[in-house]
Design a protein around this motif. Structure first.
Motif, PDB file in Angstrom:
ATOM      1  N   GLU A 107      69.945  22.127  13.905  1.00 10.51           N
ATOM      2  CA  GLU A 107      68.944  21.090  13.647  1.00 10.51           C
ATOM      3  C   GLU A 107      68.183  21.343  12.353  1.00 10.51           C
ATOM      4  OE1 GLU A 107      66.403  20.384  17.001  1.00 10.51           O
ATOM      5  OE2 GLU A 107      68.093  20.247  18.391  1.00 10.51           O
ATOM      6  N   THR A 116      61.519  29.419  19.052  1.00 11.22           N
ATOM      7  CA  THR A 116      61.450  28.362  20.065  1.00 11.22           C
ATOM      8  C   THR A 116      62.664  28.519  20.963  1.00 11.22           C
ATOM      9  OG1 THR A 116      62.617  26.766  18.683  1.00 11.22           O
ATOM     10  CG2 THR A 116      60.220  26.706  18.594  1.00 11.22           C
ATOM     11  N   ARG A 118      64.857  26.193  23.247  1.00 11.22           N
ATOM     12  CA  ARG A 118      65.171  24.819  23.650  1.00 11.22           C
ATOM     13  C   ARG A 118      65.937  24.860  24.970  1.00 11.22           C
ATOM     14  NH1 ARG A 118      67.639  23.904  17.813  1.00 11.22           N
ATOM     15  NH2 ARG A 118      65.719  23.799  16.587  1.00 11.22           N
ATOM     16  N   HIS A 119      65.564  23.970  25.866  1.00 13.36           N
ATOM     17  CA  HIS A 119      66.196  23.975  27.190  1.00 13.36           C
ATOM     18  C   HIS A 119      66.137  22.583  27.794  1.00 13.36           C
ATOM     19  CE1 HIS A 119      62.395  23.529  29.391  1.00 13.36           C
ATOM     20  NE2 HIS A 119      61.879  24.193  28.366  1.00 13.36           N
ATOM     21  N   GLY A 120      67.054  22.313  28.684  1.00 10.88           N
ATOM     22  CA  GLY A 120      67.024  21.089  29.474  1.00 10.88           C
ATOM     23  C   GLY A 120      66.367  21.363  30.816  1.00 10.88           C
ATOM     24  N   VAL A 140      60.645  24.541  24.397  1.00 13.88           N
ATOM     25  CA  VAL A 140      60.761  23.163  23.908  1.00 13.88           C
ATOM     26  C   VAL A 140      61.802  22.453  24.771  1.00 13.88           C
ATOM     27  CG1 VAL A 140      61.332  21.694  21.950  1.00 13.88           C
ATOM     28  CG2 VAL A 140      60.179  23.885  21.573  1.00 13.88           C
ATOM     29  N   PRO A 141      61.352  21.579  25.671  1.00 13.71           N
ATOM     30  CA  PRO A 141      62.324  20.863  26.513  1.00 13.71           C
ATOM     31  C   PRO A 141      63.075  19.802  25.706  1.00 13.71           C
ATOM     32  CG  PRO A 141      60.083  20.192  27.043  1.00 13.71           C
ATOM     33  CD  PRO A 141      59.973  21.274  26.021  1.00 13.71           C
ATOM     34  N   ASP A 142      64.334  19.610  26.059  1.00 13.88           N
ATOM     35  CA  ASP A 142      65.118  18.530  25.455  1.00 13.88           C
ATOM     36  C   ASP A 142      65.941  17.855  26.549  1.00 13.88           C
ATOM     37  OD1 ASP A 142      67.257  20.281  25.882  1.00 13.88           O
ATOM     38  OD2 ASP A 142      67.427  20.864  23.789  1.00 13.88           O
ATOM     39  N   GLU A 143      66.850  16.999  26.170  1.00 15.51           N
ATOM     40  CA  GLU A 143      67.567  16.167  27.136  1.00 15.51           C
ATOM     41  C   GLU A 143      68.928  16.712  27.553  1.00 15.51           C
ATOM     42  OE1 GLU A 143      66.032  13.608  28.583  1.00 15.51           O
ATOM     43  OE2 GLU A 143      64.305  14.175  27.361  1.00 15.51           O
ATOM     44  N   ARG A 144      69.245  17.942  27.197  1.00 19.62           N
ATOM     45  CA  ARG A 144      70.564  18.481  27.551  1.00 19.62           C
ATOM     46  C   ARG A 144      70.728  18.531  29.068  1.00 19.62           C
ATOM     47  NH1 ARG A 144      70.604  24.032  24.767  1.00 19.62           N
ATOM     48  NH2 ARG A 144      69.080  22.987  23.490  1.00 19.62           N
TER      49      ARG A 144
END
Length: 179
Positions: A107, A116, A118-120, A140-144
């Motif tokens: 990214e 950070t 990143r996790h779903g 940092v939540p994401d949509e995975r």
């Protein structure tokens, strides 16, 4: 008849009766106080010695139920230091994490803090476990949809936290040296 009748009781008997009544009254009062405190404690009206303390050193967190070997992590370098992601990936593998990918941050994010993670939704518990090893990191939540997490090393990253020591190993090592 100018004298007072004692009703047939001697002075010693009256004194003994009065002392007994005072002792029983005191014990009954003490029992009622203890009972009232027990009820108040059970109802939550009064707390134990540490209740209400805001000292963060006394806050305990439960250890995640997930083990490092169950966590798949991608290690990405956003710091720009060559080889950093590979070195940290090696250290994570030594701690039993499953490293899937090592690369520069896809990214191309600019991260000023340490890192950070990143996790779903399925990777939250894994991210919290990894966060214990990366001081100053943020989740940092994401949509995975997978439980795989990304560790993105930022400009503030220095090194991983020391791994927790197992008390059982620490106490058994001196015993084995004595033999």
């Amino acid at each position: 008849m100018g004298y007072v009748r004692t009703g047939g009781m001697s002075t010693a008997a009256r004194r003994r009766r009065r002392t007994t009544a005072l002792v029983l009254t005191g014990l009954t009062a003490l029992l009622l106080i203890v009972l009232a405190y027990a009820i108040a404690y059970y109802q939550g009206w009064v707390g134990g010695p540490d209740e209400g303390s805001t000292d963060s050193s006394q806050v305990t967190t439960s250890a995640p139920a997930i083990q490092p070997s169950e966590v798949t992590v991608n290690v990405y370098n956003a710091k720009g230091e060559p080889g950093l992601a590979g070195r940290i990936a090696g250290e994570l593998e030594e701690r039993s994490f499953d490293v899937a990918s090592i690369d520069n941050d896809p990214e191309q994010a600019s991260i000023e803090e340490s890192a950070t993670i990143r996790h779903g939704p399925d990777g939250l518990e894994a991210a919290e476990l990894l966060q214990e090893s990366v001081p100053g990191s943020t989740l940092v939540p994401d949509e995975r949809e997978s439980a795989t997490i990304d560790l993105v090393l930022g400009d503030g990253f220095e090194e991983l936290a020391d791994p927790p020591t197992d008390e059982a190993e620490a106490t058994s090592e001196p015993d084995s040296e004595d033999e």
